[in-house]
Design an enzyme around this catalytic site. Sequence first.
Site, PDB file in Angstrom:
ATOM      1  N   ASP A  15      -8.865  -6.828  -4.111  1.00 24.43           N
ATOM      2  CA  ASP A  15      -8.494  -5.518  -3.570  1.00 24.43           C
ATOM      3  C   ASP A  15      -9.122  -4.432  -4.451  1.00 24.43           C
ATOM      4  O   ASP A  15      -8.774  -4.301  -5.618  1.00 24.43           O
ATOM      5  CB  ASP A  15      -6.960  -5.392  -3.571  1.00 24.43           C
ATOM      6  CG  ASP A  15      -6.466  -4.111  -2.917  1.00 24.43           C
ATOM      7  OD1 ASP A  15      -7.287  -3.207  -2.634  1.00 24.43           O
ATOM      8  OD2 ASP A  15      -5.243  -4.012  -2.684  1.00 24.43           O
ATOM      9  N   SER A  54       0.832  -1.199   0.000  1.00 24.57           N
ATOM     10  CA  SER A  54       0.000   0.000   0.000  1.00 24.57           C
ATOM     11  C   SER A  54       0.874   1.260   0.000  1.00 24.57           C
ATOM     12  O   SER A  54       1.724   1.416  -0.873  1.00 24.57           O
ATOM     13  CB  SER A  54      -0.927  -0.069   1.224  1.00 24.57           C
ATOM     14  OG  SER A  54      -1.938   0.874   1.158  1.00 24.57           O
ATOM     15  N   HIS A 106      -8.081  -5.398   0.281  1.00 20.72           N
ATOM     16  CA  HIS A 106      -6.775  -4.739   0.416  1.00 20.72           C
ATOM     17  C   HIS A 106      -5.979  -5.311   1.593  1.00 20.72           C
ATOM     18  O   HIS A 106      -4.755  -5.388   1.553  1.00 20.72           O
ATOM     19  CB  HIS A 106      -7.006  -3.239   0.601  1.00 20.72           C
ATOM     20  CG  HIS A 106      -5.751  -2.420   0.599  1.00 20.72           C
ATOM     21  ND1 HIS A 106      -4.816  -2.496  -0.413  1.00 20.72           N
ATOM     22  CD2 HIS A 106      -5.250  -1.519   1.491  1.00 20.72           C
ATOM     23  CE1 HIS A 106      -3.811  -1.659  -0.141  1.00 20.72           C
ATOM     24  NE2 HIS A 106      -4.051  -1.066   0.999  1.00 20.72           N
TER      25      HIS A 106
END
Lengths: 388, 196
Positions: free
Chosen positions: A328, A161, A361
């Site tokens: 995600d 991320s 995610h």
Amino acid sequence: MVTKIVSNPPDTSNLGEIQAEVVHITEPLELLSGQRLLDHVLCVETYGQLNKNKSNAVLICHALTGSHHAAGWHAGDKKPGWWDSIIGPGKSIDTEQFFVVSPSNIGTCHGSTGPLSINPKTNSAWGPNFPKLHISDWTASQRMLMDHYKIKCWAAVVGGSLGGMQAMHWSVAYPSRLLSAIVIASAMKLSAQNIAFNEIARRAIKEDPDFLKGYYHENKKKPLKGLALARMIGHVTYLSDLSMAEKFGRELRNGDFLDEKSESVEFKIESYLNYQGDKFAYEFDANSYILLTKMLDYFDLALEYNNEPSTAFELASCKFLVLTFSSDWRFPPERSREITKALITAGRDVTHAEISSSQGHDAFLLPNSRYQKIFSTFLQRIASNVNY
Amino acid sequence: MEKILDSILPWIQSNSRVLDLACGDGSLLEKIQKVRQINGYGLEIDEKSIIECIGKGINVIEQDLDTGLSNFADNCFDSIIICEALQEMRHPNLLLSEMLRVGRECIITFPNFGHWSARCQLFFLGKMPVTRQLSYQWYETPNIHFFTYRDFKMLCEAQNIRILHYYCIAEAYPDVYLKKIFPNLFTQTAVFHLSL
């Protein structure tokens, strides 16, 4: 009240109890905003041993609400570090082979210099006046930390991320100082939808009457409601529809649809989200949250390169591993494919895999046999190129 | 594999950019890399093969070829290779034109369904051929488009694709001698070097 004492961590983690160290960086840090931090401190955890050539070091770049506590256990905690499934002896980032460096970056609220620290000019907490940060400020600070350990070249810079953004920035900004970059569930810039979610979260915090324009600390208040709401919004975007259906479905925590006297019917997902929101609000700092979400929004790898990401990656020389997860939707597989496309156009060495997962995610934080196998195979290959 | 490598190596320049479609465990790319300094990438969908590529240090991208090559810009590779896999694709002709868009040159190898042993099995035994090149039973084969050496040449003509070189691989006797006279009957594996 029953107090649960967890004295023996489960066998899955062999790192055992970990203590953080505080590294004082005395070199001034020129921030992209034009402001300067004369000195700063970083809270750091390290795992494994640095070899004689100082060539086996791996930098862990944490995500939005991460910290230096990536693996192992803190005394009395119920949970290990946030990436304990990945870091440890015999795990994907094998601490028997690598020296793993995991700092909390500046602007966070876990002990490193940030809005809760004292501004030497005013002798009070920085609060909302902490300088605006960019990813390049984090990598610059991490580069100073690297010098502190006298490491010349990371074997790998790794992150998911926001952490993946740091790894990409490292490859472009300090190309001679890393052998590989592992970019997981990330993007070269946020989409409008992503920025929108961040703005909703920021507004939730700012509208809390206890926020007091960021000066809540001096007034002995905390915008707990706003921060909890911000986290609840964020948390939904880290999960997938399927993972929420699997974990909670429509199960009830309280009440009964058939009982007419029952006044409040509460779904499990409601109580879970409320619990997560409140827990986060107590642990995290609102000014940090605003600062860091802004930093995420501002990141644009290709901005300085005519919006051509491959031009940016032409500066890089390390090997790349790009990983993404099928469910995600916050950092969808398409964003990772864009990274890989730019890397191939630039002629860089890259391996790309899309891991099938229902976890959204959050999948990059969770155990997954294929994910862990690819991760460890890639790092084994890097380890074989490291000069011991 | 060695024969295929020998035949295609002269067509690959040093320091060129090479994309290998359905690269398997990456051994072809690894071998090319040893002889020629190339900037090579493999596309693969099989999870086990991807791990093997990573272990060898081969650049591997997980990608389903049936979804096309739209993520690659025009002419961004010098050579695109597809070894023994075109017959497994849903739209071989579309993939072929995509390959010629993305690469300056293409190298295609495929099992020749027109080989005499396949023809005999179909003609005399009345059953779908199972040969060394086509080693699957009809119900489990990944090969969904069977074509011959001649079929492929005709496709190239129809689509105005230039055949730069071709090479017929045959290992058994009398195929080794007769492939020159009757290539469609005696070629086991056909190797084509194409461009637009």
